[in-house]
Design a protein around this motif. Structure first.
Motif, PDB file in Angstrom:
ATOM      1  N   SER A   9      11.557  -9.032 -32.450  1.00 54.39           N
ATOM      2  CA  SER A   9      12.982  -8.816 -32.711  1.00 54.39           C
ATOM      3  C   SER A   9      13.218  -8.345 -34.141  1.00 54.39           C
ATOM      4  O   SER A   9      12.494  -8.712 -35.064  1.00 54.39           O
ATOM      5  N   ARG A  10      14.245  -7.514 -34.313  1.00 49.59           N
ATOM      6  CA  ARG A  10      14.615  -7.037 -35.640  1.00 49.59           C
ATOM      7  C   ARG A  10      15.525  -8.046 -36.325  1.00 49.59           C
ATOM      8  O   ARG A  10      16.295  -8.761 -35.676  1.00 49.59           O
ATOM      9  N   LEU A  11      15.429  -8.100 -37.642  1.00 49.49           N
ATOM     10  CA  LEU A  11      16.296  -8.951 -38.444  1.00 49.49           C
ATOM     11  C   LEU A  11      17.346  -8.063 -39.106  1.00 49.49           C
ATOM     12  O   LEU A  11      16.997  -7.155 -39.867  1.00 49.49           O
ATOM     13  N   ILE A  12      18.600  -8.308 -38.807  1.00 52.04           N
ATOM     14  CA  ILE A  12      19.685  -7.498 -39.350  1.00 52.04           C
ATOM     15  C   ILE A  12      20.139  -8.114 -40.670  1.00 52.04           C
ATOM     16  O   ILE A  12      20.659  -9.233 -40.700  1.00 52.04           O
ATOM     17  N   GLU A  13      19.928  -7.389 -41.752  1.00 49.87           N
ATOM     18  CA  GLU A  13      20.182  -7.944 -43.080  1.00 49.87           C
ATOM     19  C   GLU A  13      21.632  -8.377 -43.261  1.00 49.87           C
ATOM     20  O   GLU A  13      21.903  -9.435 -43.842  1.00 49.87           O
ATOM     21  N   SER A  14      22.575  -7.574 -42.795  1.00 44.34           N
ATOM     22  CA  SER A  14      23.990  -7.923 -42.983  1.00 44.34           C
ATOM     23  C   SER A  14      24.333  -9.230 -42.279  1.00 44.34           C
ATOM     24  O   SER A  14      25.077 -10.063 -42.810  1.00 44.34           O
ATOM     25  N   GLN A  15      23.767  -9.428 -41.091  1.00 42.53           N
ATOM     26  CA  GLN A  15      24.015 -10.670 -40.357  1.00 42.53           C
ATOM     27  C   GLN A  15      23.388 -11.865 -41.071  1.00 42.53           C
ATOM     28  O   GLN A  15      23.996 -12.935 -41.169  1.00 42.53           O
ATOM     29  N   LEU A  16      22.167 -11.680 -41.570  1.00 43.66           N
ATOM     30  CA  LEU A  16      21.493 -12.775 -42.267  1.00 43.66           C
ATOM     31  C   LEU A  16      22.234 -13.155 -43.545  1.00 43.66           C
ATOM     32  O   LEU A  16      22.348 -14.340 -43.878  1.00 43.66           O
ATOM     33  N   CYS A  17      22.741 -12.164 -44.260  1.00 38.85           N
ATOM     34  CA  CYS A  17      23.498 -12.450 -45.485  1.00 38.85           C
ATOM     35  C   CYS A  17      24.721 -13.306 -45.171  1.00 38.85           C
ATOM     36  O   CYS A  17      25.036 -14.259 -45.892  1.00 38.85           O
TER      37      CYS A  17
ATOM     38  N   PRO B 265      13.273  -5.161 -41.602  1.00 34.95           N
ATOM     39  CA  PRO B 265      12.401  -6.292 -41.277  1.00 34.95           C
ATOM     40  C   PRO B 265      12.455  -6.672 -39.798  1.00 34.95           C
ATOM     41  O   PRO B 265      13.480  -6.508 -39.140  1.00 34.95           O
ATOM     42  N   SER B 266      11.345  -7.176 -39.307  1.00 32.71           N
ATOM     43  CA  SER B 266      11.289  -7.653 -37.927  1.00 32.71           C
ATOM     44  C   SER B 266      10.213  -8.725 -37.825  1.00 32.71           C
ATOM     45  O   SER B 266       9.364  -8.869 -38.714  1.00 32.71           O
ATOM     46  N   ILE B 267      10.262  -9.476 -36.736  1.00 35.28           N
ATOM     47  CA  ILE B 267       9.247 -10.493 -36.469  1.00 35.28           C
ATOM     48  C   ILE B 267       8.074  -9.806 -35.769  1.00 35.28           C
ATOM     49  O   ILE B 267       8.272  -9.112 -34.767  1.00 35.28           O
ATOM     50  N   PRO B 268       6.850  -9.955 -36.279  1.00 36.68           N
ATOM     51  CA  PRO B 268       5.709  -9.277 -35.648  1.00 36.68           C
ATOM     52  C   PRO B 268       5.537  -9.705 -34.193  1.00 36.68           C
ATOM     53  O   PRO B 268       5.774 -10.861 -33.840  1.00 36.68           O
ATOM     54  N   SER B 269       5.133  -8.769 -33.368  1.00 41.35           N
ATOM     55  CA  SER B 269       4.826  -9.099 -31.976  1.00 41.35           C
ATOM     56  C   SER B 269       3.550  -9.933 -31.929  1.00 41.35           C
ATOM     57  O   SER B 269       2.589  -9.663 -32.654  1.00 41.35           O
ATOM     58  N   LEU B 270       3.563 -10.948 -31.092  1.00 45.85           N
ATOM     59  CA  LEU B 270       2.391 -11.803 -30.955  1.00 45.85           C
ATOM     60  C   LEU B 270       1.347 -11.136 -30.067  1.00 45.85           C
ATOM     61  O   LEU B 270       1.677 -10.580 -29.029  1.00 45.85           O
ATOM     62  N   THR B 271       0.110 -11.201 -30.480  1.00 48.08           N
ATOM     63  CA  THR B 271      -0.986 -10.755 -29.625  1.00 48.08           C
ATOM     64  C   THR B 271      -2.012 -11.874 -29.551  1.00 48.08           C
ATOM     65  O   THR B 271      -2.182 -12.643 -30.509  1.00 48.08           O
TER      66      THR B 271
ATOM     67  N   GLN C  56      25.153 -15.251 -42.421  1.00 50.22           N
ATOM     68  CA  GLN C  56      24.732 -16.560 -41.921  1.00 50.22           C
ATOM     69  C   GLN C  56      24.260 -17.475 -43.046  1.00 50.22           C
ATOM     70  O   GLN C  56      24.524 -18.683 -43.032  1.00 50.22           O
ATOM     71  N   LEU C  57      23.557 -16.905 -44.019  1.00 49.92           N
ATOM     72  CA  LEU C  57      22.983 -17.704 -45.102  1.00 49.92           C
ATOM     73  C   LEU C  57      23.927 -17.844 -46.296  1.00 49.92           C
ATOM     74  O   LEU C  57      23.706 -18.696 -47.157  1.00 49.92           O
ATOM     75  N   GLY C  58      24.942 -16.987 -46.353  1.00 52.67           N
ATOM     76  CA  GLY C  58      25.876 -17.037 -47.470  1.00 52.67           C
ATOM     77  C   GLY C  58      25.266 -16.590 -48.781  1.00 52.67           C
ATOM     78  O   GLY C  58      25.541 -17.173 -49.836  1.00 52.67           O
ATOM     79  N   ILE C  59      24.424 -15.559 -48.725  1.00 52.62           N
ATOM     80  CA  ILE C  59      23.749 -15.074 -49.931  1.00 52.62           C
ATOM     81  C   ILE C  59      23.937 -13.567 -50.058  1.00 52.62           C
ATOM     82  O   ILE C  59      24.377 -12.895 -49.119  1.00 52.62           O
ATOM     83  N   SER C  60      23.569 -13.039 -51.215  1.00 55.58           N
ATOM     84  CA  SER C  60      23.677 -11.603 -51.451  1.00 55.58           C
ATOM     85  C   SER C  60      22.484 -10.876 -50.840  1.00 55.58           C
ATOM     86  O   SER C  60      21.439 -11.482 -50.568  1.00 55.58           O
ATOM     87  N   ARG C  61      22.630  -9.575 -50.665  1.00 54.86           N
ATOM     88  CA  ARG C  61      21.529  -8.793 -50.098  1.00 54.86           C
ATOM     89  C   ARG C  61      20.303  -8.764 -51.020  1.00 54.86           C
ATOM     90  O   ARG C  61      19.173  -8.876 -50.522  1.00 54.86           O
ATOM     91  N   PRO C  62      20.465  -8.644 -52.354  1.00 52.93           N
ATOM     92  CA  PRO C  62      19.270  -8.704 -53.212  1.00 52.93           C
ATOM     93  C   PRO C  62      18.501 -10.023 -53.067  1.00 52.93           C
ATOM     94  O   PRO C  62      17.267 -10.024 -53.036  1.00 52.93           O
ATOM     95  N   SER C  63      19.233 -11.143 -52.964  1.00 48.71           N
ATOM     96  CA  SER C  63      18.558 -12.439 -52.787  1.00 48.71           C
ATOM     97  C   SER C  63      17.822 -12.484 -51.458  1.00 48.71           C
ATOM     98  O   SER C  63      16.703 -13.003 -51.360  1.00 48.71           O
ATOM     99  N   LEU C  64      18.457 -11.942 -50.415  1.00 49.26           N
ATOM    100  CA  LEU C  64      17.821 -11.913 -49.103  1.00 49.26           C
ATOM    101  C   LEU C  64      16.544 -11.081 -49.143  1.00 49.26           C
ATOM    102  O   LEU C  64      15.512 -11.487 -48.600  1.00 49.26           O
ATOM    103  N   ARG C  65      16.607  -9.931 -49.789  1.00 51.15           N
ATOM    104  CA  ARG C  65      15.442  -9.049 -49.805  1.00 51.15           C
ATOM    105  C   ARG C  65      14.272  -9.661 -50.567  1.00 51.15           C
ATOM    106  O   ARG C  65      13.111  -9.450 -50.200  1.00 51.15           O
ATOM    107  N   GLU C  66      14.569 -10.422 -51.618  1.00 48.66           N
ATOM    108  CA  GLU C  66      13.503 -11.139 -52.322  1.00 48.66           C
ATOM    109  C   GLU C  66      12.840 -12.146 -51.388  1.00 48.66           C
ATOM    110  O   GLU C  66      11.616 -12.284 -51.365  1.00 48.66           O
TER     111      GLU C  66
END
Length: 223
Positions: free
Chosen positions: A35-43, A74-80, A45-55
């Motif tokens: 699954s892909r991680l959407i930066e705007s959504q994570l910011c 960013p995304s979660i790697p597929s399991l193999t 949900q977490l209540g943080i800035s995009r630079p902090s998220l990217r770090e």
């Protein structure tokens, strides 16, 4: 309030907390493999800035818990199963040896800490708290590694802890696996407490083989 008391939260503290929360979300299965991680959504949900998220995301990328692809994000790697097999093979090399060495080296004080971590896992297993199961199992093995008398072995294992916990979460998701793990971990503890290196190695290997089989079943059922 004393004039020299600084209550400001540093950016580093924000980043560390963000990494911890995202890591736990991955371990708990909130973010599924592929699954892909959407930066705007994570910011949001977490209540943080995009630079902090990217770090924070860069830290998780270094742990191999996410992958960042240019122009995709960013995304979660597929399991193999190939990756899982490699992880379990390395775990066997490190953890079996560590358990045996720990049996002849651990102090009474550290043995009590190992017992406490086992009790914490038992509580997590009884309450069916999958995330707590993953974290307390990691604590159990971290004590064994810290008392194996080989800091390089411990260092190499520490570099794999995040990915080990990732697959441990999949293994623990099977019905009854947590209770089986508890019995296996008790056998490891009892062997170490008795100072029996051979038995500790055998118990650790048995635990890993069963954990690997459980992870395989979990991954097969998800496909």
């Amino acid at each position: 309030m004393p004039p020299d008391l600084n209550l400001r939260i540093s950016p580093r503290t924000v980043q560390r907390e963000t990494v911890d929360k995202l890591r736990l979300a991955i371990f708990s299965g909130l973010f599924q493999p592929g699954s892909r991680l959407i930066e705007s959504q994570l910011c949001t949900q977490l209540g943080i800035s995009r630079p902090s998220l990217r770090e924070a995301l860069r830290s998780l990328e270094a742990e191999r818990l996410i992958e960042i692809v240019p122009n995709r994000g960013p995304s979660i790697p597929s399991l193999t199963w190939e990756v899982a097999t490699a992880i379990y093979e390395v775990r066997e090399l490190l953890e079996v040896e560590a358990a045996g060495r720990c049996a002849s080296r651990i102090s009474p004080e550290q043995l009590r800490e190992l017992d406490k971590s086992l009790s914490a896992f038992e509580e997590a297993a009884s309450s069916n708290d999958s995330l707590a199961q993953v974290m307390t199992a990691a604590d159990f093995y971290s004590i064994i590694l810290a008392n194996c008398g080989n800091p390089i072995l411990e260092e190499v294992h520490r570099g794999l802890v995040a990915r080990i916990s990732f697959f441990r979460g999949r293994s623990m998701s099977l019905d009854g696996r947590a209770q089986s793990s508890l019995a296996e971990m008790k056998e490891i503890y009892e062997s170490i407490a008795a100072g029996d290196e051979k038995a500790a190695r055998k118990a650790s290997k048995n635990h890993l083989l069963k954990a690997k089989a459980a992870a395989k079943m979990s991954m097969d059922s998800a496909t």
